[in-house]
Design a protein around this motif. Structure first.
Motif, PDB file in Angstrom:
ATOM      1  N   GLN A 177      19.403   6.496  47.516  1.00 36.31           N
ATOM      2  CA  GLN A 177      20.398   5.702  48.235  1.00 36.31           C
ATOM      3  C   GLN A 177      21.812   6.180  47.902  1.00 36.31           C
ATOM      4  OE1 GLN A 177      22.621   2.880  47.463  1.00 36.31           O
ATOM      5  NE2 GLN A 177      22.490   3.244  45.252  1.00 36.31           N
TER       6      GLN A 177
ATOM      7  N   GLY B 102      14.477   6.182  43.741  1.00 28.95           N
ATOM      8  CA  GLY B 102      14.895   5.275  44.808  1.00 28.95           C
ATOM      9  C   GLY B 102      16.394   5.059  44.792  1.00 28.95           C
TER      10      GLY B 102
ATOM     11  N   THR C 100      11.054   6.173  38.684  1.00 28.82           N
ATOM     12  CA  THR C 100      11.265   5.287  39.836  1.00 28.82           C
ATOM     13  C   THR C 100      12.735   5.251  40.248  1.00 28.82           C
ATOM     14  OG1 THR C 100      11.571   3.404  38.387  1.00 28.82           O
ATOM     15  CG2 THR C 100       9.347   3.812  39.170  1.00 28.82           C
TER      16      THR C 100
ATOM     17  N   PHE D  87      15.542   1.428  45.533  1.00 29.96           N
ATOM     18  CA  PHE D  87      16.358   1.883  46.660  1.00 29.96           C
ATOM     19  C   PHE D  87      17.149   0.725  47.241  1.00 29.96           C
ATOM     20  CE2 PHE D  87      17.098   2.628  51.151  1.00 29.96           C
ATOM     21  CZ  PHE D  87      17.642   3.902  51.160  1.00 29.96           C
TER      22      PHE D  87
ATOM     23  N   SER E  21       9.987   2.257  43.197  1.00 31.91           N
ATOM     24  CA  SER E  21      10.986   3.153  43.766  1.00 31.91           C
ATOM     25  C   SER E  21      11.644   2.524  44.975  1.00 31.91           C
ATOM     26  CB  SER E  21      10.348   4.477  44.169  1.00 31.91           C
ATOM     27  OG  SER E  21       9.742   5.059  43.048  1.00 31.91           O
ATOM     28  N   ILE E  22      10.827   1.865  45.809  1.00 34.21           N
ATOM     29  CA  ILE E  22      11.395   1.221  46.999  1.00 34.21           C
ATOM     30  C   ILE E  22      12.366   0.119  46.582  1.00 34.21           C
ATOM     31  CG2 ILE E  22      10.814  -0.193  49.013  1.00 34.21           C
ATOM     32  CD1 ILE E  22       8.206   1.435  49.210  1.00 34.21           C
TER      33      ILE E  22
END
Lengths: 260, 325
Positions: free
Chosen positions: A120, A116, A113, A30, A26-27
């Motif tokens: 954004q 993310g 996921t 992003f 997920s990060i």
């Protein structure tokens, strides 16, 4: 519909079995597109406007198309990764269950996921809206909702076309990414900055223009004359899904299955 | 109940020779060969039957199962199952059937078994009361109540297969298709699965169609077999008929007190011979087993003897040979 949420729930629980991987992915989801936006930001630092559009207006374009893209990637992932269902024969399983194939393919996979990427996009969207002086009214808010829905429908339609191709060939399906990833990249900017044939292609063939460019003209009060047509363009864009669904039905009858 | 009439199905398969040269060639000019997966397949199956559908690999077994379970659309032919055509009324048809593919799972891999069952309840719209009754019955007779809360990926193959079978019966299907249900199972699980299939066939009158390579499955379960080879039905009849047709020999094994005299009896051939033991293959068309035994007892001092029919596997091999498949 109830069944759809059951699918969401069971696959969410599956995903949570692998928590660390979920968080890291997920990060990543992003930051990768966010860097694209950062480069867009510096581009505007240098040039101020592109084709008469300001940073915040383009950011709105960007936010909408990325929201549509990430939501469709999350919830229509089953069609996006359909080739794996065909390759390992799991589509057989879907066919022996008494529910529509579309619902079951949708329910076969969710890519959570993408939260993310979605977050954004929402940040950019809010950032754009808070810096634009828009004269808000009910129609404009409605238009924004139409735009988002239209984006989801068009991306989903393209995924369905890609999935349908799997009934004939499993090879070379990356081609379809020209239209999903390519369409997303192109529609990050208003279509008016491109040349004529790109504009026409993305208005009349794959109607990404109806997701952000045309209705944004209405939201940003850039239209002269009958603005209501511009307001309803996203709804016309949503019609794109209809031929995709018909094509899918045709493809299912040509399913060959794999030996076992 | 199941009526299948002259089904045909062909596949186009890309032909490609080995080597990188031909790989590149096939990129630009692919060549296809046509495979007749099914040719003029017809049969009828009545309610409550257990039918073994056998044939070597690539004979068309799975293709037939896929056509009558609504997965594939045939090129031509008719199929009527409980009044429905599988590929035309797919959704109504599949409510009546349960399908187990031995090599593929229908359960959701990462969640407990019971979660999969609950999702199936919604997929098949099973009323809660029926669902609970069925679940109780299936868990107790398949002995899976203790593993219901275990994620599927942690189950052994035998446990998983029992859960698969339970999953395919939750919606009370009238017909059960089993595609190699015992593949890879140990002896205990195999017998448990077989007994269960027998039980539901008897008690709930579920019609069972079974494909397998394990002839002991067929022997234990099927009263009727359909043999398919190269896409055609070669034989359709009861297992006993088949055995009588092909089991023309019996094996006679005799232990005796040390003796090295010559043993040569009309109508038999020696399979193996040592000082204290002989194995004979007796041709039943030429001589009776009892005659062979009495002849033997005159010659040697018999300690022990046993008479065996030829194993069904060998019969099937003969069958495959006879039809050249």
């Amino acid at each position: 519909m109830k069944l759809y949420f059951k699918y969401v729930s069971i696959l969410f629980r599956s995903q949570m079995e692998y928590r660390t991987s979920f968080i890291l992915l997920s990060i990543g989801q992003f930051f990768v597109p966010f860097l694209v936006f950062v480069s867009m930001y510096f581009l505007f630092q240098r040039f101020n406007t592109i084709g008469g559009w300001s940073l915040y207006e383009v950011a709105l374009c960007y936010g909408i198309i990325h929201m549509g893209f990430s939501i469709s990637e999350c919830f229509v992932r089953g069609f996006d990764s359909f080739s794996s269902l065909v390759v390992n024969g799991d589509f057989d399983r879907i066919l022996v269950r008494p529910r529509s194939t579309i619902l079951q393919v949708l329910g076969s996979k969710f890519e959570f996921t993408r939260i993310g990427r979605l977050s954004q996009a929402v940040i950019v969207f809010v950032y754009a809206l808070s810096n634009l002086n828009i004269d808000w009214n009910f129609n404009k808010i409605l238009t924004l909702i139409f735009m988002l829905a239209s984006g989801i429908f068009i991306f989903s339609g393209i995924y369905m076309i890609g999935a349908t191709l799997c009934f004939w060939t499993i090879e070379g399906l990356e081609v379809i990414n020209i239209f999903t990833d390519g369409g997303r990249e192109i529609s990050q900017y208003p279509l008016s900055i491109y040349n004529k044939w790109i504009k026409r292609f993305f208005t009349f063939v794959i109607p990404f223009g109806t997701v952000n460019y045309l209705p944004l003209m209405f939201v940003l009060d850039k239209v002269e004359g009958n603005s209501l047509i511009y307001m309803f363009t996203p709804l016309l864009g949503m019609l794109f899904i209809i031929p995709c669904i018909l094509l899918w039905g045709f493809g299912v009858r040509h399913y060959k299955s794999t030996g076992s | 109940m199941i009526q299948v009439k002259s089904l045909n199905k062909t596949f186009k398969v890309a032909k490609r020779n080995a080597g990188i040269g031909s790989a590149v060639k096939s990129l630009f000019k692919p060549q296809y060969s046509t495979i007749h997966a099914l040719e003029d397949i017809s049969f009828n199956i009545d309610e409550g039957e257990i039918v073994g559908y056998i044939g070597p690999n690539g004979a068309g077994k799975s293709t037939t199962i896929k056509v009558i379970s609504g997965i594939l659309v045939p090129d031509s032919g008719k199929c009527d199952i409980l009044g429905l055509t599988p590929w035309k009324n797919r959704i109504d048809h599949v409510k009546n059937i349960g399908v187990v593919f031995g090599q593929r799972s229908q359960l959701w891999w990462d969640v407990p078994v019971i979660d999969s069952f609950n999702l199936l309840k919604d997929i098949y719209k099973i009323p809660t009361k029926d669902f609970n009754d069925n679940l109780d019955l299936l868990t107790s007779s398949l002995n899976i109540s203790s593993i219901l809360t275990t994620p599927v990926r942690q189950l052994s193959l035998g446990q998983r297969m029992r859960c698969e079978i339970a999953a395919s019966l939750l919606h009370n299907p009238k017909i059960l298709f089993l595609d190699e249900p015992t593949i890879g199972l140990d002896a205990v699980s195999k017998i448990a699965v077989r007994n269960f299939i027998k039980t539901i066939n008897k008690e709930k009158n579920v019609t069972v169609i079974l494909t397998t390579h394990d002839m002991s499955d067929i022997e234990a379960l099927a009263e009727r077999i359909i043999l398919i080879g190269k896409g055609r039905i070669l034989l359709d009849g009861s297992l006993t008929e088949l055995k009588n047709k092909f089991a023309t020999h019996k094996t006679l094994t005799v232990d005796f007190k040390e003796n090295s005299s010559d043993i040569n009896i009309e109508g038999t051939s020696i399979l193996s011979r040592s000082k204290e033991r002989i194995a004979l293959s007796v041709d039943l068309n030429k001589v009776k087993v009892s005659e062979v035994i009495s002849t033997l007892s005159n010659k040697i001092d018999i300690i022990d003897l046993s008479v065996d029919s030829r194993p069904i596997e060998e019969v099937i091999i003969d069958l495959y040979k006879e039809y050249q498949i």
